[in-house]
Scaffold this active site. Sequence first.
Site, PDB file in Angstrom:
ATOM      1  N   HIS A  42      -9.217  -1.136   2.681  1.00 15.71           N
ATOM      2  CA  HIS A  42     -10.019  -0.895   3.888  1.00 15.71           C
ATOM      3  C   HIS A  42     -11.246  -1.798   3.943  1.00 15.71           C
ATOM      4  O   HIS A  42     -12.327  -1.373   4.336  1.00 15.71           O
ATOM      5  CB  HIS A  42     -10.412   0.586   3.985  1.00 15.71           C
ATOM      6  CG  HIS A  42      -9.239   1.502   3.837  1.00 15.71           C
ATOM      7  ND1 HIS A  42      -8.271   1.636   4.821  1.00 15.71           N
ATOM      8  CD2 HIS A  42      -8.842   2.301   2.822  1.00 15.71           C
ATOM      9  CE1 HIS A  42      -7.352   2.487   4.408  1.00 15.71           C
ATOM     10  NE2 HIS A  42      -7.671   2.896   3.192  1.00 15.71           N
ATOM     11  N   ASP A  72       0.853  -1.184   0.000  1.00 11.21           N
ATOM     12  CA  ASP A  72       0.000   0.000   0.000  1.00 11.21           C
ATOM     13  C   ASP A  72       0.889   1.234   0.000  1.00 11.21           C
ATOM     14  O   ASP A  72       2.061   1.173   0.385  1.00 11.21           O
ATOM     15  CB  ASP A  72      -0.924   0.018   1.217  1.00 11.21           C
ATOM     16  CG  ASP A  72      -2.140   0.923   1.027  1.00 11.21           C
ATOM     17  OD1 ASP A  72      -2.380   1.390  -0.108  1.00 11.21           O
ATOM     18  OD2 ASP A  72      -2.860   1.172   2.013  1.00 11.21           O
ATOM     19  N   GLY A  73       0.326   2.329  -0.436  1.00 12.94           N
ATOM     20  CA  GLY A  73       1.026   3.597  -0.431  1.00 12.94           C
ATOM     21  C   GLY A  73       0.032   4.728  -0.441  1.00 12.94           C
ATOM     22  O   GLY A  73      -1.129   4.548  -0.802  1.00 12.94           O
ATOM     23  N   GLU A  90       2.217   4.090  -4.233  1.00 14.30           N
ATOM     24  CA  GLU A  90       1.632   2.778  -4.547  1.00 14.30           C
ATOM     25  C   GLU A  90       2.578   1.952  -5.414  1.00 14.30           C
ATOM     26  O   GLU A  90       2.643   0.726  -5.268  1.00 14.30           O
ATOM     27  CB  GLU A  90       0.280   2.937  -5.259  1.00 14.30           C
ATOM     28  CG  GLU A  90      -0.840   3.480  -4.406  1.00 14.30           C
ATOM     29  CD  GLU A  90      -1.504   2.449  -3.500  1.00 14.30           C
ATOM     30  OE1 GLU A  90      -1.021   1.306  -3.393  1.00 14.30           O
ATOM     31  OE2 GLU A  90      -2.532   2.813  -2.888  1.00 14.30           O
TER      32      GLU A  90
END
Length: 151
Positions: A126, A11-12, A50
């Site tokens: 999420h 993730d980023g 990302e």
Amino acid sequence: MTSEPVVIHTDGGCRPNPGPGGWGAVLRHREHVREMCGGEPGQTSNNRMELTAPIMALEALTRPMSVHLYTDSTYVRNGITKWVVGWERNGWMTAAKQPVKNVDLWQRLQLACARHRVEWFWVKGHSGVGDNELADVLATRGMQAALGALA
């Protein structure tokens, strides 16, 4: 290459976008787990962070491996699995004849992938996927560290 894959979640992100950013990665192989993160205190973008996460994770592997790589970025997944071949063939220009953004990272990701057998998967961000949530936490930690917020 070992048959049992390394499972990587990445993730980023940035706050704000563009702005300072961070990336995170969780690598799992058998009983081994490695957490990685880093960041950029200056102006960067969500997309750059990302892209940086899978690059750093793949470059950290010490030998060629089978990899299952999970990202919540459709930009990264579609870019590396669908668009990058055409961009390269067209001299790193898009179909609209514009320069490809983040070409330095796309080329680095191609090189990192070339050492391994990588299967790409998209996961909704999420959504309760444990290692994706952890990668998000690590990305935030990386950004905070880059900003000097962590000792």
